[in-house]
Write an enzyme that holds these catalytic residues in place. Structure first.
Site, PDB file in Angstrom:
ATOM      1  N   SER A  17       0.825  -1.204   0.000  1.00 21.41           N
ATOM      2  CA  SER A  17       0.000   0.000   0.000  1.00 21.41           C
ATOM      3  C   SER A  17       0.873   1.275   0.000  1.00 21.41           C
ATOM      4  CB  SER A  17      -0.919  -0.039   1.225  1.00 21.41           C
ATOM      5  OG  SER A  17      -1.666   1.135   1.325  1.00 21.41           O
ATOM      6  N   HIS A  76       6.025   4.376   9.826  1.00 16.61           N
ATOM      7  CA  HIS A  76       5.311   4.225  11.110  1.00 16.61           C
ATOM      8  C   HIS A  76       6.392   3.923  12.150  1.00 16.61           C
ATOM      9  CE1 HIS A  76       2.465   3.058  14.137  1.00 16.61           C
ATOM     10  NE2 HIS A  76       2.574   1.754  13.965  1.00 16.61           N
ATOM     11  N   GLU A 119     -28.882   0.332   8.260  1.00 15.62           N
ATOM     12  CA  GLU A 119     -28.887   1.293   9.365  1.00 15.62           C
ATOM     13  C   GLU A 119     -27.572   1.337  10.137  1.00 15.62           C
ATOM     14  OE1 GLU A 119     -30.933   3.590   9.609  1.00 15.62           O
ATOM     15  OE2 GLU A 119     -32.287   2.762   8.105  1.00 15.62           O
TER      16      GLU A 119
END
Ligand code: NDP
Ligand SMILES: CC[C@](O)(C(C)=O)C(=O)O
Ligand code: MG
Ligand code: MG
EC number: 1.1.1.86
Length: 337
Positions: free
Chosen positions: A28, A109, A228
């Site tokens: 990624s 990171h 929902e």
């Protein structure tokens, strides 16, 4: 704003254009950094193990692919974008033997530096350029002439200009077009882990699954419960993303807003806040990192079990059927730009 923010005019691209950058890993983040560095005029080489399935992808994009050790040996700047759990072994086997005074080791990171799993020698720069978005968005924004904001940090400044070099790198991947925020490895690592565990991934997934379970166990149709509790979440999060919680509340009905204000704090109550504090404590003390490293070394038994349980949750089957009815859900953000 109390943080220091740096833009294109604050960064000197020349500092990175004169160097060879080894991007280790082509997933990624790796593909986005490598392609944008190359398009910014930087000499890039990719480091991947011989059997890596990422190799053909990098080669198809016209990039030169070597083993991690060969790439690290050639490079002045080594950006480690392999999975966090692979980095310690990768560093010991392939990077450390190829470091030399004046080189720089970069991260996307701070996990391995923050928890002392990687300890670079004193004569190399150690810095971080961490885009605050998934790699595919980082690349897409760069191609569109824009950028994703980055966090930039220096752990070790052997050269005296590690921050300048990190800013130059951030500029080369589009980060300073949007703004690069100065932070530390500790702040980035601890807040990133907390965010993904308590709110973004862990908290949000558990909230959605639990809401779905409450509705379906009460006899409501899974399809309606899915809409929902999961489907409409995007609409709500998009509103928050565009203008904060206030913008979301402005857009929804008064009925929804009254329910939000009066019921929300009953769901996320003081017990949940206390649990979040406990989770933060485990991150700060290193307990989470020790647990995750041990889990990885043991072959990830719990990880595999929990992942399988998540995949088997009824919300996934319902979602798969409903998404097939949605013609617009046809361009995953993981598609290469
Ligand atoms: N995902 C994201 O958007 C973000 C990630 N980050 C950080 O970026 C770093 C990379 O993460 P991400 O891009 O998600 O990783 P991915 O899992 O997407 O990609 C990892 C890449 O590393 C390769 N790889 C695996 N093992 C090794 C090894 N031993 N040596 C060299 N390469 C290896 C993989 O190859 P193969 O195809 O063979 O498996 C793959 O190309 C991490 O530190 C992560 O925390 C930071 C911000 C956001
Ligand atoms: C939110 C998850 C993340 O921290 C990210 C994409 O920023 C990660 O580690 O993947
Ligand atoms: Mg993150
Ligand atoms: Mg993360």
């Amino acid at each position: 704003m109390s943080v220091e923010v740096y833009y294109d005019d604050d960064a000197d691209l020349g500092l990175i254009q004169g160097r060879t950058v080894a991007v280790i890993g082509y997933g990624s983040q790796g593909h986005a950094h490598a392609l944008s560095l190359r398009d910014s005029g930087v000499d890039v080489v990719i480091g991947l193990p011989a059997g890596s399935k990422s190799r053909p992808k990098a080669e198809e994009q016209g990039l030169r692919v070597l083993t991690p050790a060969e790439a690290a040996a050639e490079a002045d700047v080594i950006m480690i974008l392999a999975p966090d759990t692979a980095q310690r072994g990768l560093y010991a086997d392939s990077i450390a033997p190829n470091l030399a005074p004046g080189k720089a080791i970069f991260f996307g990171h701070g996990f391995n530096i923050r928890y002392g799993l990687i300890k670079p020698p004193a004569d190399v720069d150690v810095a971080m350029v961490a885009p605050k978005g998934p790699g595919h968005l980082v690349r897409r924004q760069y191609v569109d002439g824009k950028g994703v904001p980055c966090l930039v940090a220096v752990e070790q400044d052997a050269s005296g200009n590690a921050f300048g070099l990190a800013l130059a790198y951030a500029k080369a991947i589009g980060g300073t077009r949007a703004g690069a925020i100065r932070t530390t490895f500790t702040e980035e690592t601890e807040t990133d882990l907390f965010g993904e565990q308590a709110v973004l991934c862990g908290g949000a997934a558990a909230l959605v699954q639990t809401g779905f379970e409450v509705l379906t166990e009460a006899g409501y149709a899974p399809e309606v419960a899915y809409f929902e509790c999961l489907h409409e979440l995007k609409l709500i999060v998009d509103l928050m993303y565009e203008g904060g919680i206030a913008r979301m509340r402005y857009s929804i009905s008064d009925t929804a807003e009254y329910g939000d204000l009066s019921r929300g704090p009953r769901v996320i109550d003081s017990r949940v806040k206390e649990e979040m504090r406990k989770i933060l404590g485990e991150i700060q003390s290193g307990e989470f990192a020790r647990e995750w490293v041990a889990e990885d070394e043991a072959g990830r038994p719990n990880f595999a079990k929990w992942r399988a349980e998540g995949t088997a949750h009824p919300i996934e089957e319902t979602g798969q059927k409903l998404r097939a009815m949605m013609s617009w859900v046809d361009r995953p953000i993981t598609e290469t730009a």
